[in-house]
Enzyme design. Structure first.
Site, PDB file in Angstrom:
ATOM      1  CB  SER A  10      10.170   5.040  14.762  1.00 49.87           C
ATOM      2  OG  SER A  10       9.710   5.377  13.470  1.00 49.87           O
ATOM      3  CB  CYS A  21       3.045   7.771   2.967  1.00 44.82           C
ATOM      4  SG  CYS A  21       3.533   6.644   4.273  1.00 44.82           S
ATOM      5  N   GLY A  60       7.053  -1.590   6.088  1.00 47.29           N
ATOM      6  CA  GLY A  60       8.425  -2.083   6.031  1.00 47.29           C
ATOM      7  C   GLY A  60       9.463  -1.168   6.648  1.00 47.29           C
ATOM      8  CD  GLU A  61      13.733   0.146   9.419  1.00 44.73           C
ATOM      9  OE1 GLU A  61      12.852   0.587  10.180  1.00 44.73           O
ATOM     10  OE2 GLU A  61      14.634   0.868   8.961  1.00 44.73           O
ATOM     11  CB  CYS A  85       3.352  -1.337  13.811  1.00 46.98           C
ATOM     12  SG  CYS A  85       3.465  -1.181  12.023  1.00 46.98           S
ATOM     13  CB  SER A 129      10.474   6.779   8.724  1.00 51.09           C
ATOM     14  OG  SER A 129      10.103   6.423  10.043  1.00 51.09           O
ATOM     15  CB  CYS A 153       7.605  -4.761   8.909  1.00 52.57           C
ATOM     16  SG  CYS A 153       9.030  -4.052   9.785  1.00 52.57           S
ATOM     17  CD  GLU A 156      -2.802  -1.108   2.458  1.00 49.80           C
ATOM     18  OE1 GLU A 156      -4.023  -1.264   2.329  1.00 49.80           O
ATOM     19  OE2 GLU A 156      -2.253  -1.026   3.556  1.00 49.80           O
TER      20      GLU A 156
END
Ligand code: SAH
Ligand code: SF4
Length: 349
Positions: free
Chosen positions: A216, A108, A161-162, A122, A193, A115, A95
């Site tokens: 974060s 975004c 995701g990271e 989350c 991020s 993740c 997404e």
């Protein structure tokens, strides 16, 4: 012939120029292609109507274009936020969220399908990890959102995701975004991020791409942070903060601290004071994000007075605080609510 087609978004204009010259195409055809890709944000080679059909067909046999298919589009009731659900070539779903705004919209985007890090608040973390996205898949999200608005927006890697666990794709994507001949976006208009991957922060700093960095934070205390964000056990906050400070020095970028506020959990006065000290040390602004509800996560959103008190304690010592709107909550497009499914609410078109 290579079995695997190269992705057009991952191909630098110089390499495309060589392809065009080997194909016996005049140089202006390359200009036309670049315009379709990076000014008109075309969705397929088929749309590129001023290119000869034979050339379009040849491009389509030799190159992919991110391989994403839009399978759902939802618009929040206030019309300010849109969420696009994509299906990748292998069926994975991801997404992206478009937030309209002036002078620029914000895109975004996701860097992974799912993740691995399992932060307790989350929705993406709760769904587990499928795979890394390719640079082409990351860039195709940007192109799809730009097509919606007709212009480039600011880009934030705050979707699923990271990003710092997928730097093999994220760094080439950053290079394409900032390339004058491709997306031509200033690095200041891009924010990556991270949950705090020390080695990744260092590698990003060394890459020379210089996006803004957001950490974060979510708790200033090692033990509480480890509970909320298990990755803190592997990369403790103290060393992550050192890496952030170094990132700021090396790139000249201002840092952002994101702070998801969990009711009665990370909103105490000592927490606010500790966050304030960290922000002052890093010269960072703090973005307070009241928890967006995630089914079954066990955390509560903060009360209004909790948020206000926390914010005052930061502002008392001249820390810049921004508060994120809960935009897109009705379509589960707000922070931490992305999980790659059709979702109820909002209207679909
Ligand atoms: N993995 C990266 C980037 C994606 S998450 C990271 O963690 O930074 C983007 C932001 O959404 C993070 O700041 C995260 O803390 C926040 N977030 C996650 N779940 C949330 C929720 N339920 N409500 C509000 N913000 C959330
Ligand atoms: Fe992953 Fe970021 Fe969600 Fe944590 S907050 S689970 S790192 S996407």
């Amino acid at each position: 012939m290579s079995q695997q087609r190269q992705d057009i978004y991952e191909t630098a204009p110089d390499a495309l120029a060589e392809w065009f010259s080997a194909a016996g195409e005049p140089a202006y055809r390359l200009q036309q292609l670049l315009e379709w890709l990076y000014a008109k944000f075309a969705a397929s080679f088929d749309e590129m109507t001023n290119l000869p059909t034979a050339l379009r067909e040849r491009l389509a046999t030799e190159f992919t274009m991110g391989g994403l298919r839009v399978v759902d589009r939802q618009v929040s009731t206030d019309g300010e936020t849109e969420k696009l659900l994509f299906e990748c070539a292998d069926g994975e779903r991801i997404e992206s969220v478009l937030m309209h705004g002036r002078p620029h919209a914000t895109f975004c985007i996701s860097s992974q399908a799912g993740c691995k890090l399992g932060c307790t608040f989350c929705a993406t973390g709760a769904m587990g990890f499928a795979r890394n996205l390719t640079a082409g898949e990351i860039l195709a999200q940007v192109a799809a959102l730009a097509r919606q608005t007709g212009a480039m927006g600011n880009v934030v890697f705050m979707g699923m995701g990271e990003p710092l666990l997928n730097l093999d794709s994220v760094i080439p994507a950053l290079e394409a975004l900032t390339d004058e001949r491709r997306f031509a976006l200033g690095a200041r208009r891009i924010t990556v991020s991270t949950a705090g991957i020390t080695a990744g922060i260092q590698r990003l700093a060394a890459s020379g791409t210089r996006p803004c960095l957001a950490l974060s934070l979510n708790s200033p205390f090692e033990s509480q942070r480890s509970e909320l964000m298990p990755i803190n056990r592997r990369y403790p906050l103290a060393e992550v903060l050192d890496a952030c400070a170094e990132y700021g020095e090396r790139t000249g970028r201002r840092l952002l601290l994101e702070y998801v506020m969990l009711g009665n959990t990370n909103t105490s006065t000592p927490a606010a004071r500790a966050v304030r000290d960290i922000a002052r040390r890093l010269g960072a602004a703090v973005n307070l994000i009241p928890l967006n509800p995630v089914e079954g996560c066990g955390h509560q959103p903060p009360r209004h007075d909790e948020v206000e008190r926390f914010r005052k304690l930061l502002e008392e010592r001249a820390v810049t605080v921004t508060q994120r709107y809960r935009r897109g909550r009705d379509i589960l497009a707000a922070c931490g609510q992305l999980r790659g499914r059709h979702s109820r609410g909002g209207h679909t078109s």
